[in-house]
Enzyme design. Structure first.
Site, PDB file in Angstrom:
ATOM      1  N   SER A   8      -7.945   7.142  -7.512  1.00  0.00           N
ATOM      2  CA  SER A   8      -7.702   5.721  -7.247  1.00  0.00           C
ATOM      3  C   SER A   8      -9.008   4.923  -7.327  1.00  0.00           C
ATOM      4  CB  SER A   8      -7.000   5.554  -5.903  1.00  0.00           C
ATOM      5  OG  SER A   8      -6.509   4.237  -5.734  1.00  0.00           O
ATOM      6  N   HIS A  64      -0.051   1.438  -5.060  1.00  0.00           N
ATOM      7  CA  HIS A  64       0.438   2.260  -6.173  1.00  0.00           C
ATOM      8  C   HIS A  64       1.969   2.256  -6.231  1.00  0.00           C
ATOM      9  CE1 HIS A  64      -3.602   3.548  -6.995  1.00  0.00           C
ATOM     10  NE2 HIS A  64      -3.757   3.915  -5.741  1.00  0.00           N
TER      11      HIS A  64
END
Length: 359
Positions: free
Chosen positions: A87, A191
């Protein structure tokens, strides 16, 4: 071959960075100028309790990851063969690949953190000991189609993301039998589809930045494959709404041959995940650990283990150097065929065929 990996949000901790800020004083000053506050004070002292707030967490982690990488460059002449980040950590991987400067990367991350912090209220939780298909089926069968699968950290550790009330409703569904459910300390449904407004605004911001071609291949969270230079901006924006395919990324790298991973930044979250993925991923016959294979079924192995070994049994691994292993649950059958037990200290499952009691 070697891959450097960079951790993302969740690995932050007060005191992270240590002496790096003084060792790289000019970069620290540049960071302070961009952020408008002392990143050293935030990381080492956190006097205003801001380190766990997304808009501060992400720049802080980016700076610590970056300084850790520059420290590594001073110590080693060997360049990695691949780069990857989880990420937020993917920005550090692209920095190490020389796609942009330290300062440009920090501006990107500051903007990303601000956008994610402004996202609608959401929640996330880790589900352990369930496959993606199993999680999706359970959610769909209970009408929780509003929840997305956000992080594929390993075959048995998947993070779900969605509205707070729906994540709360999912909790009892994954607290029976073999499943474990662990809420995460996040303010948004990262996400997931709920980050679409942030993705659109970040796309526009990315258009103001020029990227250079990668000098070392970087694995994308979105595709679990190396970035194509012409798609870097597109995939960085898409990362906000797409799942982090970390397990598949590591499996891809492992499939390239003998691969060594080194985590740069604070903590060892990714090191543990890589070890877990190695253990859970199918291996070619020649790479399988040499372990005596009992003829007993997984169910019988579990029955015999639970008869002989209570929760809290201290064990050692037969195939690796793992310290302070202690069982946290009774043994169980995972995925219909794997006899395993969850460990304190490792925070993951070990096959019963790969451990022995030391009590």
């Amino acid at each position: 071959m070697k891959t450097y990996v960079f951790p993302g949000q969740g690995s932050q901790k007060k005191t992270m960075g240590g002496s790096l800020f003084d060792e790289f004083e000019s970069l620290t000053r540049a960071a302070d100028s961009i952020l408008g506050y002392s990143v050293k004070e935030l990381c080492l002292e956190d006097p205003d309790n801001r380190l766990n707030r997304t808009e501060f967490t992400q720049p802080a982690l980016y700076v610590v990851n970056a300084l850790s990488y520059y420290k590594k460059l001073q110590e080693s002449e060997r360049a990695p063969d691949f780069l990857a980040g989880h990420s937020l950590g993917e920005f550090n991987a692209l920095l190490a690949a020389e796609c942009f400067s330290f300062e440009t990367g920090l501006r990107l991350v500051r903007k990303r953190g601000e956008l994610m912090a402004r996202a609608p209220e959401g929640a996330m939780a880790a589900v352990l000991n369930a496959s993606a298909q199993e999680i999706r089926t359970i959610l769909d069968d209970n009408g929780l189609t509003s929840i997305d699968l956000a992080n594929f950290n390993s075959a048995s550790q998947i993070v779900i993301s969605g509205p707070p009330d729906d994540i709360k409703a999912a909790r009892p569904l994954f607290q029976t039998g073999k499943h474990l459910f662990a809420p995460l300390n996040t303010s948004g449904a990262f996400h997931s589809r709920y980050m679409e407004p942030a993705r659109q605004e970040f796309t526009r911001f990315l258009e103001t930045v020029t990227f250079s071609p990668q000098k070392v291949p970087v694995i994308s969270n979105v595709t679990a494959r190396p970035y194509e230079d012409h798609r870097v901006k597109e995939l960085l924006a898409e990362q906000l709404t797409s799942a982090v395919r970390w397990s598949e990324s590591v499996e891809h790298l492992l499939g390239l041959g003998e691969m060594e991973f080194e985590e740069l930044g604070h903590g060892n979250v990714l090191t543990k995940l890589v070890n877990k993925i190695r253990r859970e991923s199918p291996q070619p016959p020649q790479q399988q650990p040499v372990v005596a294979q009992p003829r007993l079924s997984a169910q019988e192995l579990v029955r015999q283990w639970n008869e002989r070994h209570p929760v809290g049994t201290r064990v050692r691994s037969k195939i690796g150097e793992y310290q302070d292993l202690e069982t946290a649950t009774p043994a169980t059958v995972l995925f219909g065929h794997r006899a395993a037990v969850y460990m304190i200290g490792y925070r993951g499952y070990f096959d019963l065929t790969e451990i022995e009691s030391v009590n």
